[in-house]
Design a protein around this motif. Structure first.
Motif, PDB file in Angstrom:
ATOM      1  N   SER A  92     -68.844 -45.625 -26.590  1.00 43.60           N
ATOM      2  CA  SER A  92     -68.327 -44.786 -25.917  1.00 43.60           C
ATOM      3  C   SER A  92     -67.487 -46.028 -24.425  1.00 43.60           C
ATOM      4  O   SER A  92     -68.358 -46.433 -24.357  1.00 43.60           O
ATOM      5  N   LEU A  93     -66.418 -46.345 -24.362  1.00 44.60           N
ATOM      6  CA  LEU A  93     -66.109 -46.617 -23.830  1.00 44.60           C
ATOM      7  C   LEU A  93     -64.687 -46.443 -22.610  1.00 44.60           C
ATOM      8  O   LEU A  93     -63.939 -45.515 -23.543  1.00 44.60           O
ATOM      9  N   ARG A  94     -64.348 -46.344 -21.466  1.00 45.49           N
ATOM     10  CA  ARG A  94     -63.979 -45.739 -20.757  1.00 45.49           C
ATOM     11  C   ARG A  94     -62.680 -46.463 -19.464  1.00 45.49           C
ATOM     12  O   ARG A  94     -63.658 -47.466 -18.860  1.00 45.49           O
ATOM     13  N   GLY A  95     -61.909 -46.716 -18.963  1.00 48.96           N
ATOM     14  CA  GLY A  95     -61.407 -47.604 -17.824  1.00 48.96           C
ATOM     15  C   GLY A  95     -60.252 -46.194 -16.938  1.00 48.96           C
ATOM     16  O   GLY A  95     -59.625 -45.165 -17.655  1.00 48.96           O
ATOM     17  N   LYS A  96     -60.020 -46.938 -16.374  1.00 43.98           N
ATOM     18  CA  LYS A  96     -59.182 -46.190 -15.116  1.00 43.98           C
ATOM     19  C   LYS A  96     -58.469 -46.727 -14.512  1.00 43.98           C
ATOM     20  O   LYS A  96     -59.251 -48.156 -13.856  1.00 43.98           O
ATOM     21  N   LEU A  97     -57.194 -46.403 -14.097  1.00 51.37           N
ATOM     22  CA  LEU A  97     -56.067 -47.442 -13.415  1.00 51.37           C
ATOM     23  C   LEU A  97     -56.087 -47.119 -12.394  1.00 51.37           C
ATOM     24  O   LEU A  97     -55.202 -45.679 -12.209  1.00 51.37           O
ATOM     25  N   LEU A  98     -56.533 -46.858 -11.114  1.00 48.82           N
ATOM     26  CA  LEU A  98     -55.881 -45.843  -9.544  1.00 48.82           C
ATOM     27  C   LEU A  98     -55.037 -46.943  -8.930  1.00 48.82           C
ATOM     28  O   LEU A  98     -55.065 -48.013  -8.886  1.00 48.82           O
ATOM     29  N   PHE A  99     -53.461 -45.604  -8.597  1.00 51.66           N
ATOM     30  CA  PHE A  99     -52.914 -46.810  -7.519  1.00 51.66           C
ATOM     31  C   PHE A  99     -51.644 -45.560  -6.581  1.00 51.66           C
ATOM     32  O   PHE A  99     -51.782 -44.346  -6.882  1.00 51.66           O
ATOM     33  N   GLU A 100     -52.087 -46.039  -5.953  1.00 53.03           N
ATOM     34  CA  GLU A 100     -52.099 -45.051  -4.059  1.00 53.03           C
ATOM     35  C   GLU A 100     -50.984 -46.163  -3.492  1.00 53.03           C
ATOM     36  O   GLU A 100     -51.034 -46.988  -2.898  1.00 53.03           O
ATOM     37  N   PRO A 101     -49.609 -45.377  -4.393  1.00 60.55           N
ATOM     38  CA  PRO A 101     -48.223 -46.688  -3.539  1.00 60.55           C
ATOM     39  C   PRO A 101     -48.278 -46.134  -2.062  1.00 60.55           C
ATOM     40  O   PRO A 101     -47.796 -46.238  -0.913  1.00 60.55           O
ATOM     41  N   SER A 102     -48.773 -44.859  -1.148  1.00 64.54           N
ATOM     42  CA  SER A 102     -48.946 -44.563  -0.281  1.00 64.54           C
ATOM     43  C   SER A 102     -49.966 -43.298  -0.012  1.00 64.54           C
ATOM     44  O   SER A 102     -50.991 -42.811  -0.847  1.00 64.54           O
ATOM     45  N   GLU A 103     -50.499 -43.049   1.724  1.00 63.92           N
ATOM     46  CA  GLU A 103     -51.172 -41.767   1.987  1.00 63.92           C
ATOM     47  C   GLU A 103     -51.720 -40.781   0.854  1.00 63.92           C
ATOM     48  O   GLU A 103     -52.319 -39.779   1.383  1.00 63.92           O
ATOM     49  N   ALA A 104     -50.199 -40.576   0.882  1.00 60.24           N
ATOM     50  CA  ALA A 104     -50.024 -39.323   0.415  1.00 60.24           C
ATOM     51  C   ALA A 104     -49.328 -38.689  -1.496  1.00 60.24           C
ATOM     52  O   ALA A 104     -49.697 -37.808  -1.797  1.00 60.24           O
ATOM     53  N   VAL A 105     -49.772 -39.941  -1.821  1.00 63.05           N
ATOM     54  CA  VAL A 105     -49.476 -39.968  -3.412  1.00 63.05           C
ATOM     55  C   VAL A 105     -50.451 -41.451  -4.168  1.00 63.05           C
ATOM     56  O   VAL A 105     -51.123 -41.806  -3.743  1.00 63.05           O
ATOM     57  N   THR A 106     -50.941 -40.269  -5.377  1.00 63.29           N
ATOM     58  CA  THR A 106     -52.006 -41.014  -5.983  1.00 63.29           C
ATOM     59  C   THR A 106     -51.668 -41.111  -6.845  1.00 63.29           C
ATOM     60  O   THR A 106     -51.395 -39.647  -7.796  1.00 63.29           O
ATOM     61  N   PHE A 107     -51.605 -42.479  -8.454  1.00 65.70           N
ATOM     62  CA  PHE A 107     -52.215 -41.800  -9.807  1.00 65.70           C
ATOM     63  C   PHE A 107     -53.024 -42.872 -10.186  1.00 65.70           C
ATOM     64  O   PHE A 107     -53.909 -43.548  -9.679  1.00 65.70           O
ATOM     65  N   THR A 108     -53.694 -41.605 -11.405  1.00 68.96           N
ATOM     66  CA  THR A 108     -54.336 -42.464 -11.790  1.00 68.96           C
ATOM     67  C   THR A 108     -54.393 -42.331 -13.529  1.00 68.96           C
ATOM     68  O   THR A 108     -54.438 -41.062 -13.636  1.00 68.96           O
ATOM     69  N   LEU A 109     -54.815 -43.500 -14.029  1.00 66.33           N
ATOM     70  CA  LEU A 109     -54.368 -43.560 -15.660  1.00 66.33           C
ATOM     71  C   LEU A 109     -55.460 -43.969 -16.077  1.00 66.33           C
ATOM     72  O   LEU A 109     -56.125 -44.674 -15.634  1.00 66.33           O
ATOM     73  N   ALA A 110     -56.634 -42.893 -17.192  1.00 70.91           N
ATOM     74  CA  ALA A 110     -57.465 -43.161 -17.691  1.00 70.91           C
ATOM     75  C   ALA A 110     -56.815 -42.900 -18.689  1.00 70.91           C
ATOM     76  O   ALA A 110     -56.336 -42.465 -19.989  1.00 70.91           O
ATOM     77  N   GLY A 111     -57.867 -43.735 -19.894  1.00 70.40           N
ATOM     78  CA  GLY A 111     -57.841 -43.972 -21.361  1.00 70.40           C
ATOM     79  C   GLY A 111     -59.472 -44.185 -21.605  1.00 70.40           C
ATOM     80  O   GLY A 111     -60.200 -44.379 -21.019  1.00 70.40           O
ATOM     81  N   GLY A 112     -59.505 -43.651 -23.008  1.00 70.70           N
ATOM     82  CA  GLY A 112     -61.562 -43.590 -23.487  1.00 70.70           C
ATOM     83  C   GLY A 112     -60.944 -43.816 -24.802  1.00 70.70           C
ATOM     84  O   GLY A 112     -59.785 -43.418 -25.120  1.00 70.70           O
ATOM     85  N   HIS A 113     -62.218 -44.217 -25.822  1.00 68.93           N
ATOM     86  CA  HIS A 113     -62.568 -43.993 -26.808  1.00 68.93           C
ATOM     87  C   HIS A 113     -64.283 -43.777 -27.084  1.00 68.93           C
ATOM     88  O   HIS A 113     -65.244 -45.372 -26.649  1.00 68.93           O
TER      89      HIS A 113
END
Length: 175
Positions: A79-100
């Motif tokens: 199993s492999l998993r990766g995540k990318l966290l992007f916080e452009p401001s204190e009020a907004v968060t984006f998390t991109l995740a993928g796995g196989h």
């Protein structure tokens, strides 16, 4: 969950962090059971962080098929998993995740008998398994599963409320 029939189990994996973190574990056990796990996370910039996780398991099986003389109930899993966290401001968060993940196993099918209780005992030509670590099958059971998934989670703090959006895709192939 209160609205799920029979309840629900929610599993949340670790979010990427901005400070560098790494863990590694390895084990070896009976029936050549090998387990390896690794996790790492670090910040790439002030508002971008990444994490990677890896898991590997392999064993030769604990049961023997008395008809084919092969070990069954084996397992091979990756199993492999990766995540990318992007916080452009204190009020907004984006998390991109993928796995196989890929899993080759006979464990779910290799069931032994309990105290000689076997429906095939009275059938002509059948060879009953007598030991809890034996099965009597005309084939070696196996199942292969491949699964890939991706998700994007967006979270917004509106001050008076929180808004979350989760979009995901998963493909699982069993053969």
């Amino acid at each position: 969950g209160r609205n799920a029939t029979g309840g629900a189990i929610r599993i949340t994996t670790k979010a990427p962090g901005f400070g560098p973190v790494a863990t590694l574990s390895a084990s070896y056990g009976r029936f050549a059971d090998v387990r390896l796990a690794a996790y790492g996370s670090t910040g790439l910039s002030d508002n971008l962080a990444v994490s990677l996780a890896f898991f590997y398991a392999d064993d030769e099986g604990y049961a023997r098929n008395i008809n084919t003389r092969n070990r069954v109930s084996d397992l091979n899993s990756l199993s492999l998993r990766g995540k990318l966290l992007f916080e452009p401001s204190e009020a907004v968060t984006f998390t991109l995740a993928g796995g196989h993940s890929e899993r080759h196993s006979g464990a779910a099918f290799a069931l032994g008998v309990l105290d000689g209780n076997n429906s095939s005992v009275n059938l002509p030509g059948s060879v009953p398994a007598g030991d809890p670590r034996e099965v009597s099958l005309t084939f070696d059971p196996v199942i292969d599963v491949k699964s890939s998934q991706a998700s994007l989670t967006a979270e917004f703090d509106l001050g008076f409320a929180s808004l979350s959006s989760i979009s995901s895709y998963q493909k699982t192939t069993t053969y």
